[in-house]
Design a protein around this motif. Structure first.
Motif, short mmCIF file in Angstrom:
data_model
loop_
_atom_site.label_atom_id
_atom_site.label_comp_id
_atom_site.label_asym_id
_atom_site.label_seq_id
_atom_site.Cartn_x
_atom_site.Cartn_y
_atom_site.Cartn_z
N ASN A 49 0.84 -1.20 0.00
CA ASN A 49 0.00 0.00 0.00
C ASN A 49 0.87 1.25 0.00
O ASN A 49 0.61 2.20 -0.74
N ARG A 50 1.92 1.24 0.82
CA ARG A 50 2.84 2.38 0.85
C ARG A 50 3.55 2.55 -0.48
O ARG A 50 3.72 3.67 -0.96
N GLN A 51 3.96 1.42 -1.07
CA GLN A 51 4.64 1.49 -2.36
C GLN A 51 3.71 2.01 -3.45
O GLN A 51 4.13 2.82 -4.28
N ALA A 54 3.24 5.72 -3.00
CA ALA A 54 4.46 6.42 -3.42
C ALA A 54 4.54 6.48 -4.95
O ALA A 54 4.93 7.51 -5.52
N SER A 55 4.14 5.40 -5.62
CA SER A 55 4.15 5.39 -7.09
C SER A 55 3.15 6.40 -7.65
O SER A 55 3.45 7.09 -8.63
N VAL A 56 1.99 6.49 -7.02
CA VAL A 56 0.99 7.47 -7.47
C VAL A 56 1.50 8.88 -7.23
O VAL A 56 1.38 9.75 -8.11
N LEU A 60 2.01 11.73 -10.06
CA LEU A 60 1.38 13.05 -9.96
C LEU A 60 2.43 14.15 -10.09
O LEU A 60 2.20 15.16 -10.76
N ARG A 61 3.60 13.96 -9.46
CA ARG A 61 4.67 14.96 -9.59
C ARG A 61 5.14 15.06 -11.04
O ARG A 61 5.41 16.14 -11.55
N SER A 62 5.22 13.91 -11.71
CA SER A 62 5.66 13.90 -13.11
C SER A 62 4.66 14.58 -14.03
O SER A 62 5.02 15.04 -15.12
N SER A 70 0.73 19.20 -7.86
CA SER A 70 0.35 18.15 -6.91
C SER A 70 0.82 18.41 -5.49
O SER A 70 0.68 17.54 -4.62
N SER A 71 1.35 19.59 -5.22
CA SER A 71 1.89 19.89 -3.90
C SER A 71 0.87 19.71 -2.78
O SER A 71 1.23 19.38 -1.66
N TYR A 72 -0.39 19.95 -3.08
CA TYR A 72 -1.42 19.91 -2.05
C TYR A 72 -2.36 18.71 -2.21
O TYR A 72 -3.48 18.74 -1.75
N ILE A 73 -1.85 17.69 -2.89
CA ILE A 73 -2.64 16.46 -3.08
C ILE A 73 -2.05 15.38 -2.17
O ILE A 73 -0.85 15.10 -2.23
N ARG A 74 -2.89 14.80 -1.34
CA ARG A 74 -2.48 13.68 -0.49
C ARG A 74 -2.99 12.38 -1.11
O ARG A 74 -4.10 12.34 -1.64
N VAL A 75 -2.19 11.34 -0.99
CA VAL A 75 -2.52 10.05 -1.61
C VAL A 75 -2.53 8.96 -0.54
O VAL A 75 -1.59 8.84 0.23
N ARG A 76 -3.59 8.18 -0.52
CA ARG A 76 -3.70 7.00 0.33
C ARG A 76 -4.02 5.82 -0.56
O ARG A 76 -4.79 5.95 -1.52
N ALA A 77 -3.46 4.65 -0.25
CA ALA A 77 -3.75 3.44 -1.01
C ALA A 77 -4.15 2.33 -0.05
O ALA A 77 -3.58 2.21 1.04
#
Length: 126
Positions: A49-51, A54-56, A60-62, A70-77
């Protein structure tokens, strides 16, 4: 480091349980082995889930070159389901963030909870 400690503890427990299971019947052995693998699966699930998150985040940065900030986007998996929260500048970035996240290998679905910066009441570059 914590994941390595957890994995080591799980392996130690599995070895102890396996030794105990050698003296048990076949049915008891299957039950013990199934319960021993549950913590290992939980630990590996947390790592994956962490990986995935991190991939997402990396994807998003790319997407910055396509106009996504994407500075203010949080990602949970969690089990292939990715949840995006936070704020973006305009509607097009909401769609772009969703599209980028869906293309990451391992993502089964995306829950988009992004809000527009103006609607969220955030001013300037906050």
């Amino acid at each position: 480091m914590k994941a390595i400690r957890i994995a080591g503890a799980v392996l130690l427990m599995a070895g102890c349980i396996n030794g105990y299971a050698q003296g048990a019947s076949a049915a008891d052995s299957a039950s013990v082995e199934a319960s021993a693998s549950a913590p290992a699966n939980a630990a590996s699930g947390a790592v994956s889930n962490r990986q995935l998150a991190a991939s997402v985040r990396s994807a998003l940065r790319s997407a910055h070159r396509h106009g996504l900030k994407s500075s203010y986007i949080r990602v949970r998996a969690n089990g292939g389901v990715v949840t995006l929260t936070g704020v973006v500048a305009d509607d097009s970035q909401i769609g772009l963030a969703t599209s980028v996240a869906q293309r990451v290998p391992g993502v089964s679905s995306v829950v988009n909870k992004l809000k527009l910066r103006v609607v969220a009441g955030v001013k300037g570059s906050e």
